[in-house]
Write a protein that holds these residues in place. Structure first.
Motif, PDB file in Angstrom:
ATOM      1  N   UNK A 152      77.098  72.714  55.404  1.00  0.00           N
ATOM      2  CA  UNK A 152      76.488  71.991  56.696  1.00  0.00           C
ATOM      3  C   UNK A 152      74.907  71.604  56.117  1.00  0.00           C
ATOM      4  N   UNK A 153      74.642  70.361  56.306  1.00  0.00           N
ATOM      5  CA  UNK A 153      73.212  69.938  55.841  1.00  0.00           C
ATOM      6  C   UNK A 153      72.359  70.192  56.988  1.00  0.00           C
ATOM      7  N   UNK A 154      71.120  70.909  56.825  1.00  0.00           N
ATOM      8  CA  UNK A 154      70.176  71.028  57.815  1.00  0.00           C
ATOM      9  C   UNK A 154      69.461  69.670  57.970  1.00  0.00           C
ATOM     10  N   UNK A 155      68.742  69.612  59.207  1.00  0.00           N
ATOM     11  CA  UNK A 155      67.702  68.567  59.207  1.00  0.00           C
ATOM     12  C   UNK A 155      66.635  69.285  59.648  1.00  0.00           C
ATOM     13  N   UNK A 156      65.438  69.017  58.962  1.00  0.00           N
ATOM     14  CA  UNK A 156      64.203  69.713  59.159  1.00  0.00           C
ATOM     15  C   UNK A 156      63.316  68.743  59.678  1.00  0.00           C
ATOM     16  N   UNK A 157      62.681  68.770  60.761  1.00  0.00           N
ATOM     17  CA  UNK A 157      61.557  67.958  61.336  1.00  0.00           C
ATOM     18  C   UNK A 157      60.175  68.392  61.304  1.00  0.00           C
ATOM     19  N   UNK A 158      59.318  67.850  60.640  1.00  0.00           N
ATOM     20  CA  UNK A 158      57.824  68.174  60.579  1.00  0.00           C
ATOM     21  C   UNK A 158      57.120  66.761  60.077  1.00  0.00           C
ATOM     22  N   UNK A 159      55.782  66.956  60.765  1.00  0.00           N
ATOM     23  CA  UNK A 159      54.765  65.747  60.188  1.00  0.00           C
ATOM     24  C   UNK A 159      54.937  65.361  58.698  1.00  0.00           C
ATOM     25  N   UNK A 160      55.396  64.127  58.466  1.00  0.00           N
ATOM     26  CA  UNK A 160      55.553  63.704  56.949  1.00  0.00           C
ATOM     27  C   UNK A 160      54.247  63.963  55.985  1.00  0.00           C
TER      28      UNK A 160
END
Lengths: 234, 234
Positions: A1-9
């Motif tokens: 599984x590929x995780x998706x991290x969401x955070x200010x770039x």
């Protein structure tokens, strides 16, 4: 599984504690908001129904969307060998991470004592006072606590012979304080020889070493948690 | 098993979120530091080897010593029907509690913007500014978020048809803001009719109702998180 991290770039910020865990574990992940249309995707997730996070960082793991840094690490820790398997061990490591969470907020508040919505430039006086208190009272208390635990652990890592995500986070704390307050930190480091050694051991881990020199590691800057303002490092 | 709760004896503070969960669950517990020699016992635990907490509150559950409010609730939630049984549900409720943790710290910082080690009297100017920001920006953001979740939940409680420890904590947030900022809160409550209803439903639960009128419930006062200072409620 590929995780998706969401955070200010543009900043390391709170996302960095998650990145360090993903990198050390060699996990497959995308840093979504750094890609094309990533910010729009992040905002859409926060406005969704279901389990919308209050704020970044959050991690998409299959169908799960997990928010709050320490909560994400709790989830990752059990899956990637970065936390003990027992309930007691898992709670203890999570507790330590929540204490680091508190420390991170106090670091942020050295430059934002009047709240996160005003600019630093509008609160320079209070920032100076808060920073003074932080270094006189809070740094010795927090880092002294972790130094004591490390001394009692009987191993190379904070909780003993196996590295956990807490060790990775403590690396980031040392690294960040050195960036933000080089003079103050230089004067303080002799109090925490154990943590400095731990920092160096983390930096030498192959996956971390590769990460730190890659372009996936965002440089420290004055939009993040750890900011270098000369007048606060006097 | 009789739990032992350790927290500062004179205030509700962060211990109150744990007390509300223990009380609603009808759990057997001692509020150790309020008893004879309780403070000494608390200090001894914090200086111990093993898993010493950084700060109160912490809970002794058999051999386990668990610190950090949200971590304690995570532990209690799964044992007393105050959280979903699934991993996804447990993480979501914990995430919400961690968001409440952030809010609680911002509430504390309205009267202590320059840090927890100085007196309020030494930071009244900055406190006024921070409080203004808090009510203009942060209260609408936090409480608006929870109001939205409640509206989407399809039930009487934040996550649906079953009460969780998060609902108990939100009761305390409403109760505390009413105590600390009666005027401001009066002007704001029309924005959050759902949360006010939730507050009232929590207050009417038999165990909570009995608790609130017992001497186990410490009164709000100006040493806790929620403090009433007239000049901040203008």
């Amino acid at each position: 599984m590929r995780y998706e991290l969401y955070y200010w770039p543009g900043i390391q910020g709170r996302g960095e504690y998650v990145r360090l865990a993903l990198e050390d574990a060699g996990a497959d992940y995308t840093d979504v908001a750094r890609g094309a249309r990533g910010m729009a995707a992040m905002m859409t997730m926060m406005e969704a129904k279901g389990t919308p996070p209050f704020a970044p960082p959050f991690l998409k793991a299959g169908k799960l969307v997990i928010g709050q840094t320490a909560n994400i690490l709790f989830y990752l820790g059990s899956r990637h060998g970065l936390a003990p398997k027992t309930e007691a061990g898992g709670l203890w490591v999570h507790q330590l991470q929540l204490t680091i969470t508190d420390l991170v907020l106090e670091i942020h508040d050295t430059h934002h004592p009047l709240g996160p919505t005003l600019y630093y430039e509008d609160q320079r006086g209070p920032a100076k006072k808060r920073t003074e208190e932080f270094w006189n009272e809070r740094v010795p208390k927090y880092l002294g606590y972790f130094e004591r635990l490390l001394g009692d652990s009987g191993g190379s890592w904070l909780t003993g012979r196996r590295l956990t995500y807490v060790d990775l986070s403590l690396f980031q704390i040392v690294e960040g304080l050195r960036y933000a307050f080089p003079k103050r930190m230089k004067g303080f480091e002799w109090n925490i020889p154990g943590l400095i050694g731990l920092h160096d051991r983390v930096a030498a881990r192959p996956n971390i070493k590769a990460y730190l020199t890659s372009d996936r590691r965002i440089a420290f800057n004055e939009d993040g948690i750890f900011r270098h303002y000369k007048e606060l490092d006097a």
